[in-house]
Design a protein around this motif. Structure first.
Motif, PDB file in Angstrom:
ATOM      1  N   ALA A  91      -1.520 -19.568  33.818  1.00  0.00           N
ATOM      2  CA  ALA A  91      -2.456 -18.736  34.585  1.00  0.00           C
ATOM      3  C   ALA A  91      -3.895 -19.144  34.289  1.00  0.00           C
ATOM      4  O   ALA A  91      -4.218 -19.533  33.162  1.00  0.00           O
ATOM      5  CB  ALA A  91      -2.249 -17.268  34.221  1.00  0.00           C
ATOM      6  N   PRO A  92      -4.794 -19.064  35.291  1.00  0.00           N
ATOM      7  CA  PRO A  92      -6.215 -19.350  35.052  1.00  0.00           C
ATOM      8  C   PRO A  92      -6.799 -18.397  34.014  1.00  0.00           C
ATOM      9  O   PRO A  92      -6.264 -17.308  33.767  1.00  0.00           O
ATOM     10  CB  PRO A  92      -6.847 -19.114  36.431  1.00  0.00           C
ATOM     11  N   LYS A  93      -7.922 -18.819  33.430  1.00  0.00           N
ATOM     12  CA  LYS A  93      -8.540 -18.076  32.320  1.00  0.00           C
ATOM     13  C   LYS A  93      -8.850 -16.627  32.688  1.00  0.00           C
ATOM     14  O   LYS A  93      -8.720 -15.724  31.866  1.00  0.00           O
ATOM     15  CB  LYS A  93      -9.824 -18.784  31.864  1.00  0.00           C
ATOM     16  N   TRP A  94      -9.298 -16.386  33.934  1.00  0.00           N
ATOM     17  CA  TRP A  94      -9.668 -15.022  34.317  1.00  0.00           C
ATOM     18  C   TRP A  94      -8.495 -14.079  34.135  1.00  0.00           C
ATOM     19  O   TRP A  94      -8.637 -12.974  33.612  1.00  0.00           O
ATOM     20  CB  TRP A  94     -10.153 -14.993  35.772  1.00  0.00           C
ATOM     21  N   TRP A  95      -7.307 -14.497  34.576  1.00  0.00           N
ATOM     22  CA  TRP A  95      -6.114 -13.663  34.470  1.00  0.00           C
ATOM     23  C   TRP A  95      -5.739 -13.452  33.001  1.00  0.00           C
ATOM     24  O   TRP A  95      -5.351 -12.344  32.606  1.00  0.00           O
ATOM     25  CB  TRP A  95      -4.948 -14.319  35.216  1.00  0.00           C
ATOM     26  N   ILE A  96      -5.856 -14.505  32.213  1.00  0.00           N
ATOM     27  CA  ILE A  96      -5.514 -14.399  30.788  1.00  0.00           C
ATOM     28  C   ILE A  96      -6.488 -13.463  30.083  1.00  0.00           C
ATOM     29  O   ILE A  96      -6.088 -12.569  29.330  1.00  0.00           O
ATOM     30  CB  ILE A  96      -5.541 -15.798  30.133  1.00  0.00           C
TER      31      ILE A  96
ATOM     32  N   HIS B 237      -8.229 -11.076  31.222  1.00  0.00           N
ATOM     33  CA  HIS B 237      -8.107  -9.679  31.654  1.00  0.00           C
ATOM     34  C   HIS B 237      -6.704  -9.121  31.425  1.00  0.00           C
ATOM     35  O   HIS B 237      -6.336  -8.087  32.000  1.00  0.00           O
ATOM     36  CB  HIS B 237      -8.499  -9.557  33.136  1.00  0.00           C
ATOM     37  N   LYS B 238      -5.944  -9.819  30.576  1.00  0.00           N
ATOM     38  CA  LYS B 238      -4.594  -9.361  30.194  1.00  0.00           C
ATOM     39  C   LYS B 238      -3.675  -9.203  31.403  1.00  0.00           C
ATOM     40  O   LYS B 238      -2.838  -8.300  31.467  1.00  0.00           O
ATOM     41  CB  LYS B 238      -4.681  -8.044  29.411  1.00  0.00           C
ATOM     42  N   LEU B 239      -3.835 -10.087  32.368  1.00  0.00           N
ATOM     43  CA  LEU B 239      -3.058 -10.005  33.605  1.00  0.00           C
ATOM     44  C   LEU B 239      -2.210 -11.260  33.836  1.00  0.00           C
ATOM     45  O   LEU B 239      -1.815 -11.554  34.963  1.00  0.00           O
ATOM     46  CB  LEU B 239      -3.990  -9.793  34.798  1.00  0.00           C
ATOM     47  N   GLU B 240      -1.907 -11.972  32.757  1.00  0.00           N
ATOM     48  CA  GLU B 240      -1.109 -13.184  32.909  1.00  0.00           C
ATOM     49  C   GLU B 240       0.265 -12.865  33.496  1.00  0.00           C
ATOM     50  O   GLU B 240       0.815 -13.626  34.288  1.00  0.00           O
ATOM     51  CB  GLU B 240      -0.958 -13.888  31.555  1.00  0.00           C
ATOM     52  N   TRP B 241       0.801 -11.693  33.118  1.00  0.00           N
ATOM     53  CA  TRP B 241       2.104 -11.282  33.634  1.00  0.00           C
ATOM     54  C   TRP B 241       2.052 -11.094  35.164  1.00  0.00           C
ATOM     55  O   TRP B 241       3.003 -11.429  35.876  1.00  0.00           O
ATOM     56  CB  TRP B 241       2.547  -9.974  32.963  1.00  0.00           C
ATOM     57  N   ALA B 242       0.921 -10.574  35.652  1.00  0.00           N
ATOM     58  CA  ALA B 242       0.767 -10.353  37.091  1.00  0.00           C
ATOM     59  C   ALA B 242       0.654 -11.680  37.839  1.00  0.00           C
ATOM     60  O   ALA B 242       1.199 -11.836  38.942  1.00  0.00           O
ATOM     61  CB  ALA B 242      -0.465  -9.489  37.359  1.00  0.00           C
TER      62      ALA B 242
END
Length: 232
Positions: A192-197, A199-204
């Motif tokens: 996942a891109p850094k933004w998702w990681i 913001h704790k949204l890697e699962w999404a």
């Protein structure tokens, strides 16, 4: 450091990667990434392997559970980053043995490690397709003979943990299960891109890319509810 027991799974509430790495070499045990699925679905065998070794919070669910238990400073430590942190810290003074992935992936991994860390001592490597007991015994004997300081096994759970447990009985070292980390490191699988990681949204992000993961995410939602209402 006092471990925290969550659903009969012991998790170390590390406050930094440096603390985890220091503990790993001090104890010379297996490092096992813990997430919500492992906490919910552990059986007697996998639970014992985790509790005999060093379970660390690799998923946001595990971190939430630790914080709910009062470990406010516990942090998430992604296993796909941790193994590279170990290499960075010790590529000049430790030896490494790599197991896992397809043949082309393990070869790419070794080539990239040698390029990124010119002084690294990789004593041996092999792919993750161990088909027979003869092959497994040959691997274990090679581990025992070459005596690496660190063994990385990228085969997926619980297969990698069970293999590491067997190897650990023959040769004491730092072992870490990596799942698909070699694929990520070599660029064969995109994380996942850094933004998702951040913001704790890697699962999404993973769910968007792989909608078939929805069944696994249902378990994650159930876990969050259990944590929120102190049922786990």
């Amino acid at each position: 450091m006092q471990v925290v027991n969550i659903n009969s799974i012991n998790i170390y509430p590390f406050q930094s990667r440096e603390m985890l790495i220091a503990s790993a070499f001090e104890q010379e045990k297996m490092l096992i990434a813990i997430n919500a699925e492992k906490i919910l679905h552990a059986n007697d065998q996998t639970r014992k392997i985790i509790n005999d070794n060093i379970g660390y919070a690799d998923g946001i669910g595990a971190v939430m559970a630790l914080k709910k238990k009062g470990k406010k400073n516990a942090v998430k430590i992604p296993g796909c980053e941790l193994w590279i942190d170990i290499v960075k810290a010790h590529h000049k003074d430790k030896s490494f043995y790599l197991i896992g992935g397809k043949q082309e992936v393990i070869e790419q991994t070794v080539q990239k490690l040698n390029a990124d860390f010119p002084n690294i001592n990789i004593v041996a490597w092999r792919n993750g397709y161990i088909q027979t007991e003869v092959e497994e015994n040959a691997l274990i004997n090679d581990i025992e003979n070459k005596k690496p300081d660190v063994v990385f096994v990228a085969m997926g759970s619980p297969k990698q943990e069970m293999l590491m447990q067997t190897m650990q009985q023959k040769h004491t070292a730092v072992y870490q299960g990596l799942g698909g980390s070699f694929d990520v490191y070599t660029g064969n699988v995109k994380r996942a891109p850094k933004w998702w990681i951040n913001h704790k949204l890697e699962w999404a992000y993973r769910l968007l890319k792989q909608p078939t993961r929805i069944k696994r995410q249902v378990h994650l939602l159930r876990f969050f509810l259990l944590v929120k209402f102190n049922k786990i």
